[in-house]
Every structure is written in structure tokens, then in C-alpha cells.
Design a protein around this motif. Structure first.
Motif, mmCIF file in Angstrom:
data_model
loop_
_atom_site.group_PDB
_atom_site.id
_atom_site.type_symbol
_atom_site.label_atom_id
_atom_site.label_comp_id
_atom_site.label_asym_id
_atom_site.label_seq_id
_atom_site.Cartn_x
_atom_site.Cartn_y
_atom_site.Cartn_z
ATOM 1 N N PRO A 61 24.862 10.258 -123.599
ATOM 2 C CA PRO A 61 23.441 10.586 -123.495
ATOM 3 C C PRO A 61 22.678 9.609 -122.602
ATOM 4 C CG PRO A 61 23.953 9.705 -125.687
ATOM 5 C CD PRO A 61 25.256 9.926 -124.980
ATOM 6 N N TYR A 65 19.927 9.235 -118.462
ATOM 7 C CA TYR A 65 18.567 8.717 -118.312
ATOM 8 C C TYR A 65 18.507 7.302 -117.744
ATOM 9 C CZ TYR A 65 16.830 12.735 -120.900
ATOM 10 O OH TYR A 65 16.500 14.010 -121.279
ATOM 11 N N CYS A 99 26.227 6.203 -129.891
ATOM 12 C CA CYS A 99 26.556 7.458 -130.566
ATOM 13 C C CYS A 99 28.074 7.613 -130.718
ATOM 14 C CB CYS A 99 25.978 8.650 -129.818
ATOM 15 S SG CYS A 99 26.731 8.959 -128.216
ATOM 16 N N THR A 101 30.186 9.017 -128.865
ATOM 17 C CA THR A 101 30.809 10.228 -128.340
ATOM 18 C C THR A 101 31.912 9.846 -127.350
ATOM 19 O OG1 THR A 101 28.600 11.202 -128.472
ATOM 20 C CG2 THR A 101 30.311 12.501 -127.424
ATOM 21 N N ASP B 301 25.682 17.428 -128.159
ATOM 22 C CA ASP B 301 24.871 16.280 -127.757
ATOM 23 C C ASP B 301 24.331 15.526 -128.958
ATOM 24 O OD1 ASP B 301 25.288 16.851 -125.156
ATOM 25 O OD2 ASP B 301 23.193 17.167 -124.607
ATOM 26 N N CYS B 302 24.097 14.235 -128.738
ATOM 27 C CA CYS B 302 23.485 13.433 -129.790
ATOM 28 C C CYS B 302 21.994 13.757 -129.838
ATOM 29 C CB CYS B 302 23.753 11.953 -129.572
ATOM 30 S SG CYS B 302 22.564 11.083 -128.559
ATOM 31 N N SER B 319 12.543 12.160 -124.896
ATOM 32 C CA SER B 319 12.976 13.052 -123.812
ATOM 33 C C SER B 319 14.284 13.725 -124.196
ATOM 34 C CB SER B 319 13.201 12.254 -122.521
ATOM 35 O OG SER B 319 12.020 11.623 -122.136
ATOM 36 N N PHE B 320 15.200 12.932 -124.714
ATOM 37 C CA PHE B 320 16.501 13.497 -125.066
ATOM 38 C C PHE B 320 16.343 14.516 -126.193
ATOM 39 C CE2 PHE B 320 20.869 13.859 -126.183
ATOM 40 C CZ PHE B 320 21.535 13.620 -125.000
ATOM 41 N N ASP B 323 14.241 17.649 -124.698
ATOM 42 C CA ASP B 323 14.817 18.414 -123.588
ATOM 43 C C ASP B 323 16.229 18.903 -123.870
ATOM 44 O OD1 ASP B 323 12.511 18.091 -122.189
ATOM 45 O OD2 ASP B 323 13.219 16.378 -121.007
ATOM 46 N N ARG B 324 16.990 18.096 -124.576
ATOM 47 C CA ARG B 324 18.394 18.471 -124.734
ATOM 48 C C ARG B 324 18.721 19.102 -126.079
ATOM 49 N NH1 ARG B 324 21.793 17.203 -120.520
ATOM 50 N NH2 ARG B 324 23.531 17.634 -121.894
ATOM 51 N N GLU C 237 32.927 18.553 -122.705
ATOM 52 C CA GLU C 237 32.817 19.716 -123.574
ATOM 53 C C GLU C 237 32.588 20.967 -122.738
ATOM 54 O OE1 GLU C 237 29.599 17.760 -124.837
ATOM 55 O OE2 GLU C 237 30.863 16.256 -125.804
ATOM 56 N N LYS C 248 30.490 20.126 -119.075
ATOM 57 C CA LYS C 248 29.837 18.830 -118.993
ATOM 58 C C LYS C 248 30.848 17.827 -118.470
ATOM 59 C CE LYS C 248 27.883 16.694 -122.758
ATOM 60 N NZ LYS C 248 27.206 16.750 -124.042
#
Lengths: 254, 443, 352
Positions: A61, A65, A99, A101, B301-302, B319-320, B323-324, C237, C248
Motif C-alpha cells: 500500500p 503513495y 500490513c 502483505t 488491499d489493506c 486517501s488509501f 480511494d482504494r 493478486e 496488480k
């Protein structure tokens, strides 16, 4: 694994070109930082090599950004690029959202997120400015968890601290103490901690902070906060000792 | 894409089969006809270690004692990622609370306890427990493996001995972890503990000081269990108590990273839930209760919580989150609600929507924990029990869609608050049970 | 010493062994569990083969015809070996039909199992109908239907082939390289481009292992002549926004994570050890190596020797293998079996 306060003074990290002529640290100091990373008990289980396939960054994630890539972190560590590692510790490692991932995806079982944690611990051990900056907004949480055993308290969440969460913390208007007492769990009728924590419990946790070197870490990072915490906890220990004494007296009376 | 041209995928009412001809389907999957068990090659554990095996060995060697999930905990077996068994206790549970839940979404644990009352599950909710401190560790870097391990084993030791306060045997209660981060962190730490004699020795010394050893040994839990796993194995029994039809509700699931990506081999995958292709918790109970679970493209997604980001990099977090996750759930899946199973995610996804309005992103998607939705559908009071007023995103439309008169419920709750002010407080259990030692304890 | 040689498995390796034995006039019994000969290329319906470009049904089908037509090869279809006892030169094999066969030696050409993509759920197989495997695409092409999206039958504009699905992946215990998938995928990519000139084909890779001479004919040619695009990236994924599949990934050479839409995603599935290897090992009294393939005694010198004297192994039963090498190994194993008959005592037999 535990920090040594003395080492904190050496690395006064400025955001500068770590390999240029005005590098803030000499090679030896950079290698010492890397040694602390490499010898961390987690290190070997988090890094097994890298093919630069990018699955970690693909799913990261923070990579969307920030100028941050878990693949780059792994590559720097695997190639023992001590300048690059030092540079990444100034800013990049703090972009990671933890996270994991990346770890769940890596075909070779690396954990870039775990490596970032190792680097964060070492940044703190070396008293890096980047770590101090990160810690500053955390001091409220730190004080809370160190002295009570709870990270978060209902009275910490106010529109003042979280203006972007909207004007109302509760959609039913009432004083916080009433709203809390209207939660049907007796342990939650609190405002200073998320749940009522036994005094003995807070003190046990404080002993863990002392014995595991976490208090030393904190002293390196923020001496004022450290002093405040020590004062509060000395007092709590006294309170508890007094209470124990009272119990003994009561027992004697029996 | 569905027949009517709408753009959804997943498992709601629009879900469509692959539409392979029978022959195509047969040849396409001919090699699966023998029914290959999930990750079949792994079940022999030669390749991926089952940390529980190391645990049994250490117990045999006399180094540790294992806190077992016993018959009295009425365990239900669940299958994990590699098809291994995990024992989920369903009774006599010790609530290991979550600081974020208790601090700012108290309806989350309250709904869980309420469901336990409905299902006649015995439990203990007490004051002798701390946060796992992993939020702090992941966010600030303060803390280390020794401190995390000592905190973990201190809390679990207390869970083990807690029943003594009620005159019962140690081990009567089994710890049930509410927070996803605690769940992931404890499992990670248990792994390190099982592999490092040095770490065990360091932690043993600390716990000895606290008088938190059993016969001088570390007490390690046989299973580390998340509340969502209890909810999952109880889903049939909970659905039996359902009072409100939810077949018109479109649910998107947000799976929590620290629940299913950390120590993934310990997470429940159920052949009956999305064919075992996705983590089963939350989805399982939502389907069991008849909601439509809708897939969406950013399912993996997290949430954007980020541990330090939620405090000091909020631009990233919101934002995350918007938006996601939220935007996709609303625009792509046309969700009525986002359902999760972890503290940080629910907070992030819920609280960060308000600011979106400032930039024209007004999504207003309710965000609730799975146990909150389950409690609502079983008839729990939306304010008194589910405590929905602590949620920032608008939930009133969702309640209306469920046929719940939220205005009346709100008025009832406001009336109740007046009683609370006068000291007339209703609780889910006898309050004195919450204190098991020290000041205020009454045997 | 005129008992026939038992060959277990009628795929390329078994056919190679049978063909070699019959060429020098030696009898063999070929036991195949399926109802037809040919192994994976025929039963799973492969299209054009590497490296000749011949259709599997012609190339392998031709071998099947020659073997089936040989008086020296006794074919048992739909049969398994359930017991195997005796000593080199004089074994007794019991078949599932109950039939007893006296054989002098045995060649295990028992092959592999295609990786089941269900075991990699985050890549969308089993969840999204337009995520398919290389085997399915082979079937689409070999059946003459052409390449299409299973969800609605449309012709794809954009196809992604993901390499190393079920290979080189500790997350799912498949640590080996399956050896064939890079070349096969380049081959499939070119076939798709040939069938659908307007369709863009991308290959997502960690490394490209079109080893040896395949470099020019597959890796390079797929780019130069067929404009197949290669992205160095392992995708995280595969999901769907309801219209298209989303991949992705990070293009690691350009260094940004990005989600790219596709119509069809193809898993280049790897080669697992035969699911039945545990049973096969038990029946024949041979060892498996750690990944679950049949263990070979020697890397050099003795060819196709298992841990049991008089039992040989060839082809993908020992690990990922190409079709042409499997055939060669079948022939080599036939040679080893004959050598034992002729008194050339194999090292493992000498040790006993």
C-alpha cells in the motif's frame, strides 16, 4: 537486542547524501548500524535472498503513495549496501504500513515488513533523528501505554485531535462519562483507559518495560517523556505497596 | 459481467457460473478429478513447519507447559490454509480485549459478549489484562521481541489462572483474542519463542519476577484464537437466533492483514466458504445469515491504518481508505455495508469517510464488525448493545433497509442515558466478576 | 531371461521405452491407468509442441500408433500395478484386473500431476472464470475453438500469461523450477498472436528460462516476430472490477506498482510430483526424493536407477521434464533394463 543509551549520541542523522563528501557518517559507523541490523534475532528468518520479482512492491500500500519500495529495502540489505541502508533509515522505512502483505506474498519467504521493523528498532537504538521525529506524535500514546497498559483511551479521541474524523465522536449527544457507562460491559466504564486496568497489572507491565530494555530505548529517544513515565510509575508502585500493606494489616486484624 | 449488463463480480445475486460446457469443464479440470486437497503437498508438514509440533516437543522436554484447549472448552475443529486442524474453543472463554475497540468502537466487544449471552457461552471479562502493545511496536519501533513476548505470556498466564478468582481450576477459561493485530503479533511471537532458547530464557526471567510461571515454566497456548474464528464456527448456532431478514443487504468484506497475512498457515479456510479460495471468517457468517457477499477488485488491499500513519500520516491513511476501499466498495460493488473483523480496519474505514466530503468523495458507507452485524440481525439493540452511535459513517439507511426503526431505538437509548445518569446501569454480566484480584476484588 | 519388461505409464517416457524395446525385438507390457495412451500431451489435450511445432495429436499420437501397433508391446489400458514382488530378472507384477505378469524388470514412467491453480487462490483461478491455465489454453487451441474468455465466449483483446504458477514458491511448498513453462508460455503467446493478431499478449516473469536453443526460437522470436511483451514482475493478486480482470504488479524495471486490466489471465502451471507417487513408491518399494518425485540413484553413470535393483525410472516421474527429454529417458531406461538382463550388473544390484 536491547538498546544502549550511549550509542545514541553518535549518529546525528541529517538528511544528506550518505555517500558524498559531506556524508554524516563514516563507513565504520555505517557498518556498525548494519551489524546491528544483521545480528538482530529476526534478521535471518526474514531474509533469504531476492530475485527482484517485485511481488512485494506490487502489493504494497505504501508503494502507491510514497517513494518507498519493499523490494528496494530487501535489495539494499541483501547486497549489504550500508550507505543505501542508512539513507533508507532516514525516511523510507517509516513509510511502511506494517500490513505484512509483502511477507504473505514473497515466493521465497522473505518478510520485507519484518526487516523494516528491525531497521526501525535499530534506528531507535542509534537515536536517529528520523526516529525521534516519528516518535513525537506518538508520545501521547506512549505515555498511555507505558503507564497504564492501554494504548488508547476514550478521552484521547476528541475532535481537537482528530479534526478530520468529523465534529461528533458520538452520534448521540451526552457527556463522555455517561456514554461510557451506557456501554453494557462493566470494564468499559472508563475514560482514562480503554478498559479498567488493575493497578497491579499496570505495574507488572512496567516491570516488563524495565526488564526488556524498552525503557532504555525510550530514554534514548525522549528523555522528558522518560522522566514523566518514571515519576508516574514510581508513584503507582508506592500506591500498590501501600495497598498491599493495608491488606496485611487487615489480615493481621482478622 | 452479469446477464443484465451490470458490473459486479463475486457472489451476490448476480453471481454467474463460468458457463463452460460440461465437456469443457470436464477436460479443463480433468486433473483435478481426483480431488486434490488444498495445498495437498504441504499437509505432510515437511515443507512448512507447524509451530505446534515444536511446542509439543518443548513440553516433552520439560521446558514449557501448554495451555490446552480441553473438552470443557467444547472445541470445534476448523481447517486452516494448508488443511491442518485448528481447535477453536467455543465455551469458557477469557476475553482478551482490544484497546482500539474498547476505546472507540465499544459496540464491537459488547456485541460479541451479547452474542455469547444469546448462545449461553460462559466467559470472563476482567481488568487484569494489558494491550498487546504491538500497535505501538509497529507504529513507533519502541518495544522489542522480548517485551512483546513477555506481554503476550503475562496476559495468557492471567487467562489461565483467572478462574481461581471464582474458585475454579486454572485453565478453566481459554483466551479469546479480540484484536487482529494482537492475534497476528502473538502468533508471530509464539513462533520466535519456540525457536529461540535465548528468547525463552530472557522471557522466563521476566515472568519469574512477575510470578507468572507455572512450575517455573513458560505457559504457551495450544491455539491462539481470534474472536472471528469463534464467530465462524458458531455461525450456524448464531444464525439460528436470527430475527431480521438480511437477504437484501449487499455486504463487502474487508479482511484484516494482521489476521490472515501474518502467520497465514494458522488462518481458517473453509471449503464451504468461497470454495476455500479466500479466508473464511466474516464471509462465512455473513453468508450464513443470508446477506449477499459481493466481491470487489481491491479485496486484498489493506485499509491504510499503517499503525503510525493513522496518527501522523493521516493523509495517506484517508486517501488509501477512501480511494482504494470505500470508493470501490460503493461504486463497483454497490455495497450497503463494509464488514470487517479487526479494530484498526474498522476504525480507519469508518472514521476517515467524513473528510472525504471536503473533496467531493461523499460515500457514506457504514462500516461494522462482523459480530456487530450478527448481533443486529439477532435482534440486539442498535444503540444499547451494538453502540452504533460511536460509528462515524452514516448507518441509518442500512438500519432502515433492515427494517429497524432507528429513530425509535435512538429515542429509547436517549431515555436510557437518563437512567444511566441516575446510576441505573444495565450490564451483560455481573460486574463484580470483572475484578479478579487486588482492589475491589470480592471472592 | 525372456520375460517381458514392465513399463508403467503410457506417456512420452513410457512410449519411448516401449518403442526402443520393440525396435530391438524385446517384449514389453505397457500398463496405463487411463483409457488411452499418450500421457499428458494427449489426455490433457496439448496443442503444438515445443520444439517441433507439430500438433501433440500428430507427434505423440504417432508414437501411440506405432507402440499400439507393435506385436512386441502388450498394452493394458485402464490398469494399475497393485503388487510387485520378486528379484531382478524375475519379478511378479499383479495388475488391478487381477492378472499376474512375470517380468524381468520394470520401468516407471509414471509422470507428473499438473499444478492445481486452486492452490494459489490470490491469482484468481476458481474465483474468476476468465482466469485459466496453460493447459486450458492448449485445449482451446487443440480443440479448434480458438482462444476465448470462458465467461462469455468473447475473443480477448489483452491476455496475460503468469509464469511460475506452482513453481519456485515457498508459500505453497513448490520450490522447484518446472523447467518447461517459460518456453511453453512463449510458444502459447506466439500461437495466440497468430490466431488473434489484434490481441496483446504479456508475459509476467521472475526470470526467463528458455534455456539452450530455445532462446532464439522462443524468447527472442516471440518478441521480434510476434511482439509479445515481457514484464519482469511477479503479480501480487488477480481481481476483477466486474468488467475486466485486474493484475496488480510492479514493473520492477520501471519501478512502480500498477494495476493493469486484462480480458484473459493464463496461469503457466508447473509440474507437481504425481499425486499417486506415495502409492507407487510403496507398491514398487522405491524411494522418493524430498519433493515427492521418484528418487534416482545416480546423476551420472547408472541411468534411470531407482533405489530398488531392477526397477528403473524415466521422464517427469523424477521431476519436471520436457516431452523430448522424457522420450529420450524412456529409451535410456530401456537400455539400462536390457543391460541388466545382459549381465551388465547395475551398481545398485552389485551392492546387494
Amino acid at each position: 537486542m536491547t538498546s544502549s543509551p550511549q550509542s545514541g549520541q553518535r549518529a546525528v542523522g541529517k538528511l544528506a547524501d550518505p555517500i558524498g563528501a559531506d556524508a554524516p557518517l563514516d563507513r565504520e559507523a555505517l557498518e556498525e548500524i548494519f551489524d546491528d541490523i544483521r545480528t538482530h534475532p529476526r534478521y535471518d528468518s526474514e531474509l533469504n535472498g531476492c530475485l527482484n520479482c517485485g511481488i512485494c512492491t506490487a502489493t504494497c500500500p505504501s508503494a502507491h503513495y510514497y517513494d518507498y519500495s519493499p523490494r528496494e529495502i530487501v535489495q539494499l540489505l541483501w547486497t549489504e549496501n550500508v550507505e543505501g541502508i542508512y539513507d533508507a533509515m532516514q525516511e523510507k522505512i517509516w513509510a511502511c504500513a506494517q500490513c505484512y502483505t509483502c511477507a504473505a506474498r514473497c515466493p521465497f519467504g522473505n518478510s520485507p515488513g519484518g526487516l523494516v521493523m528491525v531497521m526501525r528498532e535499530v534506528a531507535i537504538k542509534h537515536g536517529m533523528e528520523s526516529a525521534k521525529e516519528v516518535l513525537r506524535p506518538f508520545s501521547r500514546v506512549m505515555l498511555k501505554v507505558m503507564t497504564t497498559g492501554n494504548q488508547l483511551a476514550p478521552n484521547m479521541i476528541t475532535p481537537e485531535h482528530f479534526p478530520d474524523w468529523g465534529p461528533n465522536i458520538s452520534k448521540v449527544e451526552a457527556p463522555l462519562n455517561i456514554l461510557r457507562k451506557a456501554i453494557p460491559m462493566p470494564t468499559l466504564h472508563t475514560q482514562e483507559t480503554a478498559w479498567a486496568v488493575n493497578l497491579k497489572t499496570s505495574i507488572e507491565l512496567y516491570t516488563i518495560w524495565e526488564e526488556s530494555g524498552v525503557l532504555d530505548q525510550l530514554e534514548t529517544m525522549d528523555e522528558n517523556l522518560f522522566d514523566v513515565i518514571v515519576d508516574i510509575m514510581d508513584e503507582k508502585r508506592e500506591d500498590y505497596a501501600d495497598w498491599l500493606e493495608e491488606q496485611d494489616d487487615d489480615d493481621d486484624d482478622d | 459481467m452479469s446477464d443484465n449488463g451490470e458490473r459486479f463480480t463475486g457472489h451476490g445475486e448476480e453471481w454467474r457460473d463460468a458457463r463452460l460446457s460440461a465437456q469443457d469443464a470436464r477436460t479443463a479440470t480433468s486433473w483435478v478429478e481426483a480431488k486434490i486437497d488444498k495445498r495437498a503437498l504441504l499437509t505432510n508438514k515437511d515443507r512448512v513447519e507447524d509451530v505446534r509440533d515444536a511446542m509439543w516437543q518443548l513440553e516433552k522436554d520439560g521446558e514449557i507447559i501448554v495451555h490446552r484447549v480441553g473438552d470443557q472448552h467444547e472445541p470445534v475443529m476448523a481447517k486452516t490454509l494448508y488443511g491442518w486442524d485448528k481447535k477453536i474453543p467455543t465455551n469458557q472463554l477469557w476475553h482478551h480485549k482490544s484497546c482500539g475497540q474498547c476505546g472507540n468502537i465499544p459496540g464491537y466487544p459488547a456485541s460479541l459478549l451479547w452474542l455469547m449471552n444469546q448462545t449461553e457461552t460462559r466467559y470472563l471479562d476482567e481488568t487484569d489484562q494489558t494491550s498487546c502493545t504491538a500497535w505501538n511496536y509497529h507504529g513507533s519501533g519502541i518495544g522489542n521481541i522480548v517485551s512483546l513476548a513477555a506481554v503476550f505470556l503475562r496476559n495468557f498466564h492471567q487467562a489461565y489462572v483467572s478462574a481461581q478468582a471464582e474458585g475454579l481450576d486454572p485453565g478453566y477459561y481459554y483466551p479469546l483474542v479480540h484484536c487482529g493485530t494482537s492475534f497476528g503479533n502473538y502468533k508471530e511471537v509464539r513462533h520466535f519463542l519456540m525457536h529461540s532458547a535465548e528468547l525463552r530464557e530472557q522471557v522466563r526471567k521476566i515472568l519469574a519476577k512477575l510470578d507468572r510461571l507455572i512450575d517455573g515454566k513458560l505457559l504457551i497456548p495450544e491455539e491462539i484464537v481470534h474472536y472471528s474464528e469463534w464467530l465462524h464456527v458458531m455461525r450456524g448456532r448464531i444464525a439460528d437466533k436470527q430475527q431480521i431478514d438480511a437477504s437484501n443487504i449487499r455486504v463487502t468484506i474487508h479482511p484484516a492483514c494482521h489476521v490472515y497475512k501474518m502467520v497465514p498457515e494458522d488462518v481458517i479456510y473453509d471449503d464451504d466458504v468461497l470454495d476455500g479460495n479466500r479466508v473464511a471468517v466474516s464471509t462465512g457468517i455473513m453468508q450464513e445469515m443470508g446477506t449477499q457477499v459481493i466481491d470487489y477488485s481491491t479485496w486484498y488491499d489493506c485499509c491504510g491504518f499503517g499503525f503510525r500513519h493513522i496518527i501522523s500520516e493521516r493523509e495517506f491513511t484517508r486517501s488509501f481508505a477512501i480511494d482504494r476501499k470505500i470508493k470501490v466498495a460503493v461504486e463497483e460493488a454497490r455495497a450497503d455495508v463494509m464488514v470487517g473483523h479487526d479494530t484498526g480496519c474498522i476504525t480507519t474505514l469508518d472514521k476517515n469517510q467524513w473528510i472525504g466530503k471536503a473533496v467531493g468523495k461523499d460515500y457514506a458507507l457504514p462500516v461494522l464488525a462482523d459480530c456487530q452485524v450478527a448481533a443486529l440481525l439477532c435482534g440486539a439493540h442498535p444503540y444499547k448493545i451494538v453502540q452504533m452511535h460511536w460509528h462515524a459513517s452514516p448507518f441509518e439507511d442500512l438500519l432502515e433497509k433492515l427494517g429497524i426503526d432507528w429513530q425509535r431505538a435512538k429515542a429509547e437509548f436517549e431515555g436510557y442515558l437518563e437512567e444511566v445518569a441516575q446510576g441505573k446501569i444495565e450490564t451483560l454480566y455481573e460486574p463484580r466478576r470483572a475484578i479478579t484480584s487486588g482492589e475491589g476484588y470480592r471472592p | 531371461m525372456t520375460d517381458p519388461i514392465l513399463i508403467v505409464g503410457g506417456g512420452p517416457a513410457g512410449l519411448g521405452a516401449a518403442q526402443a524395446l520393440s525396435a530391438i525385438g524385446r517384449k514389453s507390457i505397457l500398463v496405463e491407468k487411463e483409457a488411452e495412451l499418450g500421457g499428458a500431451p494427449i489426455i490433457s489435450g496439448y496443442a503444438k509442441l515445443v520444439p517441433s511445432g507439430e500438433w501433440a495429436k500428430d507427434a505423440i499420437g504417432g508414437m501411440v500408433q506405432r507402440v499400439a501397433g507393435s506385436d512386441l508391446v502388450d498394452v493394458r489400458l485402464g490398469a494399475r500395478v497393485t503388487e510387485f514382488a520378486g528379484t531382478p530378472g524375475s519379478f511378479n507384477a499383479t495388475l488391478s484386473s487381477g492378472e499376474q505378469c512375470q517380468v524381468s524388470s520394470a520401468i516407471l514412467a509414471t509422470g507428473f500431476t499438473h499444478f492445481d491453480s486452486i492452490n494459489k487462490p490470490e491469482w484468481g483461478f476458481g474465483t474468476h472464470p476468465d482466469v485459466v491455465t496453460t493447459v486450458q489454453v492448449e485445449q482451446m487451441m487443440s480443440s479448434g475453438k480458438g482462444v476465448y474468455c470462458p465467461s462469455d465466449g468473447r475473443v480477448p483483446d489483452r491476455v496475460a500469461i503468469l509464469l511460475c504458477v506452482g513453481s519456485r514458491d515457498r508459500q505453497i511448498g513448490r520450490e522447484w523450477c518446472s523447467k518447461i513453462c517459460c518456453t511453453v508460455s512463449a510458444n502459447i503467446a506466439m500461437e495466440i498472436r497468430e490466431l488473434l493478431p489484434d490481441c496483446s499478449v504479456y508475459i509476467y516473469y521472475m526470470d526467463i528460462r528458455t534455456y539452450g536453443q530455445y532462446e532464439t526460437e522462443y524468447y527472442w522470436r516471440s518478441q521480434e516476430e510476434f511482439r509479445v511483451k515481457y514484464i519482469k514482475s511477479r503479480v501480487a493478486e488477480v481481481t476483477s472490477d466486474g468488467n475486466r480482470l485486474l493484475i496488480k504488479g510492479e514493473d520492477t524495471l520501471v519501478k512502480r506498482p500498477i494495476a493493469i486490466p486484462f480480458d484473459l489471465v493464463v496461469h503457466a502451471i508447473g509440474m507437481d510430483p504425481n499425486l499417486e507417487n506415495a502409492t507407487i513408491a510403496e507398491t514398487f518399494g522405491v524411494d522418493l526424493q524430498k519433493e515427492g518425485n521418484i528418487a534416482q540413484q545416480f546423476s551420472y553413470g547408472g541411468i534411470g536407477l531407482t533405489s530398488r535393483a531392477g526397477v528403473y525410472v524415466a521422464g517427469a516421474a523424477v521431476g519436471p521434464e520436457t516431452i523430448d527429454d522424457s522420450i529420450a529417458q524412456g529409451q535410456a531406461a530401456a537400455m539400462a533394463a536390457l543391460g541388466m538382463d545382459g549381465g551388465m550388473v547395475a551398481p545398485s544390484a552389485a551392492a546387494e
